[in-house]
Scaffold this motif. Structure first.
Motif, short mmCIF file in Angstrom:
data_model
loop_
_atom_site.label_atom_id
_atom_site.label_comp_id
_atom_site.label_asym_id
_atom_site.label_seq_id
_atom_site.Cartn_x
_atom_site.Cartn_y
_atom_site.Cartn_z
N ASP A 160 8.32 -3.10 12.18
CA ASP A 160 8.46 -2.87 10.70
C ASP A 160 7.20 -3.87 10.12
O ASP A 160 6.63 -3.73 9.02
N ASN A 185 10.11 9.83 -4.94
CA ASN A 185 10.13 8.71 -3.96
C ASN A 185 9.88 7.27 -4.87
O ASN A 185 8.92 6.97 -5.25
N ALA A 186 10.99 6.52 -5.20
CA ALA A 186 10.89 5.28 -5.78
C ALA A 186 10.06 4.26 -5.12
O ALA A 186 9.17 3.65 -5.96
N ALA A 187 10.04 4.17 -3.79
CA ALA A 187 9.31 3.10 -3.06
C ALA A 187 7.95 3.46 -3.15
O ALA A 187 6.82 2.47 -3.55
N LEU A 188 7.56 4.69 -3.33
CA LEU A 188 6.23 5.25 -3.40
C LEU A 188 5.61 5.02 -4.97
O LEU A 188 4.69 4.50 -5.08
N GLN A 189 6.59 5.14 -5.79
CA GLN A 189 6.21 5.02 -7.25
C GLN A 189 5.70 3.47 -7.50
O GLN A 189 4.72 3.23 -8.20
N ALA A 190 6.44 2.33 -6.82
CA ALA A 190 6.37 1.16 -6.79
C ALA A 190 4.85 0.86 -6.29
O ALA A 190 4.14 -0.08 -6.79
N ARG A 191 4.93 1.23 -4.87
CA ARG A 191 3.44 1.20 -4.29
C ARG A 191 2.37 1.74 -5.10
O ARG A 191 1.28 0.82 -5.11
N GLU A 194 1.53 -0.94 -7.74
CA GLU A 194 1.00 -2.00 -7.30
C GLU A 194 -0.66 -1.91 -6.80
O GLU A 194 -1.23 -2.58 -7.00
N THR A 212 6.41 -0.60 4.82
CA THR A 212 6.08 -0.02 3.35
C THR A 212 5.58 1.42 3.67
O THR A 212 5.69 2.57 3.01
N ALA A 215 8.14 4.18 4.35
CA ALA A 215 8.74 4.48 3.40
C ALA A 215 8.03 5.38 2.24
O ALA A 215 8.42 5.76 1.19
N THR A 216 6.59 5.32 2.50
CA THR A 216 5.91 5.73 1.15
C THR A 216 4.83 6.74 1.76
O THR A 216 4.20 7.69 0.76
#
Length: 258
Positions: A160, A185-191, A194, A212, A215-216
């Motif tokens: 990981d 995808n919330a993790a993708l939205q955050a990435r 960023e 990461t 997840a994205t």
């Protein structure tokens, strides 16, 4: 602990530099000699070159480096198009460069002889060339969808915390496509947020952890129902299997404009 940095070249290439505790540096994919020669003026001490594949924007600077450092080891896959290689690695081969240990991982798809290099240490970097990008993957110039999917899954099986050091700064455009594929995808939205902030400030989006990416990155997520459904919608058909889903995803990206 080795130190990692990146030199920029052309419009969006990265020449990765990994400097050992002893001061020798491994140079990854020097498509242009000039940034490396300039860094050498500031104290960089090249000790070895790693080449992921034969495209000129990744190997074009090697001849210039060998003019200055004729004994510099140049490590690559066995490919007749890479004429400057001094050591040709096999799949799974473990070798030393600048006092650091690396593993060669063959990842065909972008090209038929593409190789990634993984430093063999806790948290060791992965130099993925043009196979795995942040939020994307390379175009299929010489390989098949099945080959590229298998290659990506080989890389995705690494730990990981593996830092992904890819060959280009494509993350922002890749994020636009990834959000079209998997908007929920919330993790993708955050990435993606960023990445926008980093690029607005003139900063690199790399390296990024493999966790990461898993997840994205839609190309690592073909088995996720939302991804598969989005591909089917774009195809206006039901993909026959996960390889067909991946192939559709790659074709979609080839023609995608944000």
């Amino acid at each position: 602990m080795p130190s990692l940095s990146a030199l920029t070249a052309f419009d969006d290439n990265y020449i990765w530099v990994l400097t050992s505790d002893e001061g020798g540096a491994v140079i990854v994919d020097p498509g242009d000699a000039a940034p490396v020669l300039a860094a050498a003026q500031q104290g960089l001490k090249p000790a070895a070159v790693l080449l992921t594949h034969h495209h000129d924007d990744h190997i074009g600077g090697v001849a210039g480096l060998l003019e200055k450092w004729p004994d510099l080891p140049v490590i690559a896959a066995d490919d007749e198009r890479i004429t400057t290689a001094t050591h040709k690695v096999a799949d799974g081969e473990v070798f030393e460069a600048a006092g650091m240990t690396f593993k060669a991982i063959f990842v065909p798809g972008h090209t038929r002889t593409h190789v990634a290099f993984h430093r063999q240490a806790p948290g060791g970097e992965l130099f993925s060339g043009d196979t795995l990008f942040s939020l994307g993957c390379g175009r299929l110039f010489e390989g098949t969808p099945a080959q590229m999917l298998a290659s990506l899954e080989t890389l995705a099986a690494l730990p990981d915390d593996t830092p992904i050091c890819c060959g280009h700064e494509y993350t922002q455009s890749n994020a636009a496509f990834a959000l079209a594929v998997e908007p929920g995808n919330a993790a993708l939205q955050a990435r993606a947020a960023e990445v926008r902030t980093l690029r607005a400030g003139g900063h690199s989006t790399l390296p990024v952890s493999l966790a990461t990416e898993r997840a994205t990155n839609p190309f690592l997520r073909v088995d996720v129902p939302e991804v598969a459904q989005s591909v089917d919608t774009w195809l206006q058909a039901t993909a026959a299997d996960r390889i067909d889903t991946f192939a559709g995803l790659r074709r979609w990206k080839d023609g995608f404009r944000a």
